[in-house]
Design a protein around this motif. Structure first.
Motif, short mmCIF file in Angstrom:
data_model
loop_
_atom_site.label_atom_id
_atom_site.label_comp_id
_atom_site.label_asym_id
_atom_site.label_seq_id
_atom_site.Cartn_x
_atom_site.Cartn_y
_atom_site.Cartn_z
N LEU A 12 7.03 -4.53 -4.77
CA LEU A 12 7.66 -5.03 -3.58
C LEU A 12 8.97 -5.07 -2.74
CD1 LEU A 12 6.37 -8.23 -5.18
CD2 LEU A 12 4.85 -6.59 -4.06
N LYS A 13 9.95 -4.41 -3.24
CA LYS A 13 11.37 -4.50 -1.94
C LYS A 13 11.02 -3.42 -1.57
CE LYS A 13 14.17 -6.42 -5.61
NZ LYS A 13 15.87 -6.42 -6.75
N ILE A 57 -2.65 -12.97 3.64
CA ILE A 57 -2.23 -11.68 3.24
C ILE A 57 -2.68 -9.89 3.08
CG2 ILE A 57 -1.20 -10.84 0.88
CD1 ILE A 57 -0.56 -14.22 0.84
N THR A 58 -4.22 -9.84 2.72
CA THR A 58 -4.98 -8.84 3.02
C THR A 58 -5.35 -8.41 4.32
OG1 THR A 58 -6.32 -10.06 1.37
CG2 THR A 58 -7.59 -8.26 2.48
N LYS A 59 -4.76 -8.84 5.27
CA LYS A 59 -4.92 -7.86 6.94
C LYS A 59 -3.37 -7.66 7.42
CE LYS A 59 -5.56 -8.50 11.79
NZ LYS A 59 -5.93 -10.15 12.50
N LYS A 60 -2.33 -8.45 6.48
CA LYS A 60 -0.79 -7.79 6.60
C LYS A 60 -0.49 -6.82 5.93
CE LYS A 60 3.35 -8.62 8.73
NZ LYS A 60 3.52 -8.71 9.87
N TYR A 61 -0.83 -6.76 4.61
CA TYR A 61 0.17 -6.46 3.50
C TYR A 61 -0.87 -5.18 2.68
CZ TYR A 61 4.30 -9.39 4.58
OH TYR A 61 4.69 -10.19 5.11
N THR A 62 -2.06 -5.16 2.30
CA THR A 62 -2.57 -4.53 1.69
C THR A 62 -2.38 -2.35 2.03
OG1 THR A 62 -4.62 -5.88 2.02
CG2 THR A 62 -5.15 -2.82 1.64
N LEU A 63 -1.99 -2.19 3.28
CA LEU A 63 -2.35 -1.11 3.40
C LEU A 63 -0.66 -0.32 3.07
CD1 LEU A 63 -2.79 1.52 4.51
CD2 LEU A 63 -1.86 0.88 6.61
N PRO A 64 0.69 -1.62 3.51
CA PRO A 64 1.34 -1.08 3.29
C PRO A 64 1.74 -1.49 1.81
CG PRO A 64 2.06 -2.54 4.77
CD PRO A 64 0.32 -2.92 4.20
N ALA A 68 3.21 1.67 -1.27
CA ALA A 68 4.33 2.27 -1.71
C ALA A 68 3.78 2.63 -3.12
CB ALA A 68 4.73 0.78 -1.64
N ILE A 69 2.67 1.72 -3.22
CA ILE A 69 2.40 2.46 -4.58
C ILE A 69 1.86 3.54 -4.60
CG2 ILE A 69 0.34 2.24 -6.73
CD1 ILE A 69 0.13 -0.98 -5.51
N ALA A 70 1.14 4.29 -3.87
CA ALA A 70 0.85 5.41 -4.01
C ALA A 70 2.82 6.15 -4.30
CB ALA A 70 0.18 6.01 -2.53
N GLU A 71 3.25 6.21 -3.76
CA GLU A 71 4.20 6.98 -3.55
C GLU A 71 4.79 6.86 -5.10
OE1 GLU A 71 6.65 5.50 -0.23
OE2 GLU A 71 5.67 6.16 1.04
N MET A 72 4.91 5.84 -5.39
CA MET A 72 5.41 5.49 -7.49
C MET A 72 4.43 6.54 -7.38
SD MET A 72 7.73 2.01 -6.42
CE MET A 72 9.29 2.01 -4.68
N THR A 73 3.48 6.01 -7.77
CA THR A 73 3.03 6.22 -9.03
C THR A 73 1.63 7.52 -8.79
OG1 THR A 73 0.11 5.07 -8.25
CG2 THR A 73 2.85 3.85 -9.60
N GLY A 74 1.50 8.04 -7.43
CA GLY A 74 0.80 9.18 -6.86
C GLY A 74 -1.01 9.49 -7.47
N ILE A 75 -0.71 7.20 -7.44
CA ILE A 75 -2.12 6.88 -7.45
C ILE A 75 -2.33 6.41 -6.63
CG2 ILE A 75 -4.04 6.02 -8.75
CD1 ILE A 75 -2.14 7.06 -11.36
#
Length: 451
Positions: A12-13, A57-64, A68-75
């Motif tokens: 989130l940060k 929230i869905t429209k604005k924050y789904t992609l960000p 971020a999750i892909a960068e940190m977990t590789g998934i």
């Protein structure tokens, strides 16, 4: 799943920093979110309340968040935001992140997720009330107990007192906090009496007398309700003697509640009494800008100025005007121009049409302020609780409208010219010689004519 939970705050940060979100936007939209479950390659994220705006929230924050999750977990997870009622269709792992604990506690406490200190705008009109609320939040039950906040409807009292509850739960999630309106409290008392058994009343008392923080809104509505006042009196005593925090809001200070029992009035005055007044222009503009930021909506300053200049005495109306323009923009898929704003807000803002102040309006507002009915106002009752408001109505009808004394008398139960003259003279003298009474009348005049 464990990896996502472990890195959730960092995820989130990262979104906050990479997208340059302000603290307000972050605390409003991202911080309350919590991971609920993973099924296959779909990550379910819990939105604590529909009031937060699931679609936005869905429209604005789904992609960000996905990136971020892909960068940190590789998934590369698919992201789906869900509400509490939608979790029944999702089996398996249920997360216990700190955020979900806070959300659960806030829901149990009846707190609105949007009413936090982060989204509250501080101005000259509410500075003392805000500072006192922060002090109570940091040391509940130890300072300003009870904290009594009063002011006209729509000025942010509910927002402020619920902010205290959120802050306490954030610092100490194990605390038991309850927010209740006096109407809800009254209904629960009535239901317990109607059941006619001791177990129902015992259950009610266990609910309200075992809390760490009791927040009661619009306490003026318990006036005149004997059983409710009695139950509230004993609840107050038990909590206060146990060092538990009590936060109260009302539309007037205790001394102006003419029919409030003295024993309850005195307890309201044990702690700190703070008022929330009408916001000045700068505060109104700050409220509109904060609301824009939370809603992810941008208007030109000239439009904000138009709203802030013409809506002066009610924050709900300020935000309502902005909501109307936001809805119009979304439905019509168009930008808001000054011309559109003036046209769409014409039912809310009529700058060229002064508010008509009639004797009946004066009588209605005076009756409302003193929590009596207009029927009582025009009755033959000579009790001070009725006679004083009646004389105030006489004085304000005479000074704020061009109405003849005979007409004022007719509206107030057919009273004669001399009775009206006497009442006006009496109120006029007290208005000039009593500072507290002067402020009381000024408050009522502001309700009658906010402009």
């Amino acid at each position: 799943m464990e990896l996502i939970l472990e890195k959730w705050e960092e995820i989130l940060k990262t979104v906050k920093e990479e997208h340059e979100l302000t603290d307000i936007s972050f605390n409003t939209w991202l911080k309350p979110l919590s991971v609920y479950n993973i099924e296959g390659l779909t990550l379910y994220i819990l939105v604590p309340s529909e009031q937060m705006g699931l679609n936005y929230i869905t429209k604005k924050y789904t992609l960000p968040i996905k990136v971020a999750i892909a960068e940190m977990t590789g998934i590369d997870y698919e992201i789906e935001f869900i509400l509490q009622e939608q979790t029944k269709r999702i089996k398996g792992y249920k997360n216990i992140t700190p955020n979900s604990t806070l959300v659960s506690n806030a829901e149990k406490s009846n707190l609105n997720p949007n009413y936090t200190f982060d989204t509250f705008v501080v101005g000259k009109n509410n500075k003392l009330a805000h500072a006192a609320s922060l002090a109570v939040s940091e040391s509940p039950g130890e300072v300003y107990n009870p904290l009594y906040i009063y002011g006209d409807p729509g000025l942010g009292k509910t927002h402020l007192i619920q902010s205290i509850g959120h802050f306490i739960l954030q610092q100490k999630p194990d605390k038991k906090v309850i927010y209740v309106t006096s109407e809800q409290f009254t209904n629960e008392v009535i239901d317990s009496i109607r059941n006619g058994n001791t177990s129902a009343m015992t259950k009610l008392r266990e609910k309200y007398r075992t809390v760490d923080v009791l927040i009661i809104d619009d306490v003026q509505f318990i006036i005149g309700k004997e059983s409710t006042q009695e139950e509230f009196f004993h609840t107050f005593n038990e909590l206060h003697s146990a060092g538990k925090a009590i936060i109260i809001s009302s539309d007037k200070p205790p001394k102006d509640m003419a029919t409030l029992e003295e024993r309850i009035r005195s307890r309201f005055e044990w702690g700190l009494i703070a008022d929330v007044g009408f916001p000045d222009y700068e505060t109104r503009m700050a409220i509109l800008r904060r609301k824009q930021e939370i809603d992810g909506f941008q208007l030109k300053d000239e439009i904000l100025d138009f709203i802030a200049t013409n809506i002066k005495s009610n924050i709900r109306e300020l935000e309502g005007a902005l909501n109307k323009l936001l809805a119009f923009s979304n439905l019509e898929h168009t930008d808001i121009t000054m011309e559109v704003a003036v046209r769409e807000l014409q039912n809310i803002i009529s700058p060229n049409k002064p508010k008509e102040i009639t004797p009946q309006l004066v009588i209605d507002i005076v009756a409302e302020h003193f929590n009596i009915t207009t029927t009582q106002m025009i009755s033959k009752s000579r009790s001070n609780e009725i006679a004083k408001p009646r004389q105030i109505a006489m004085y304000l009808c005479q000074t704020m409208t061009p109405t003849p004394l005979e007409t004022i008398g007719a509206l107030l139960g057919g009273r004669d010219h001399s009775t009206i003259s006497y009442g006006i003279k009496k109120i006029s003298e007290e208005y000039q010689n009593n500072e507290n009474f002067y402020h009381l009348l000024e408050t009522i005049k502001k309700k009658i004519n906010p402009n």
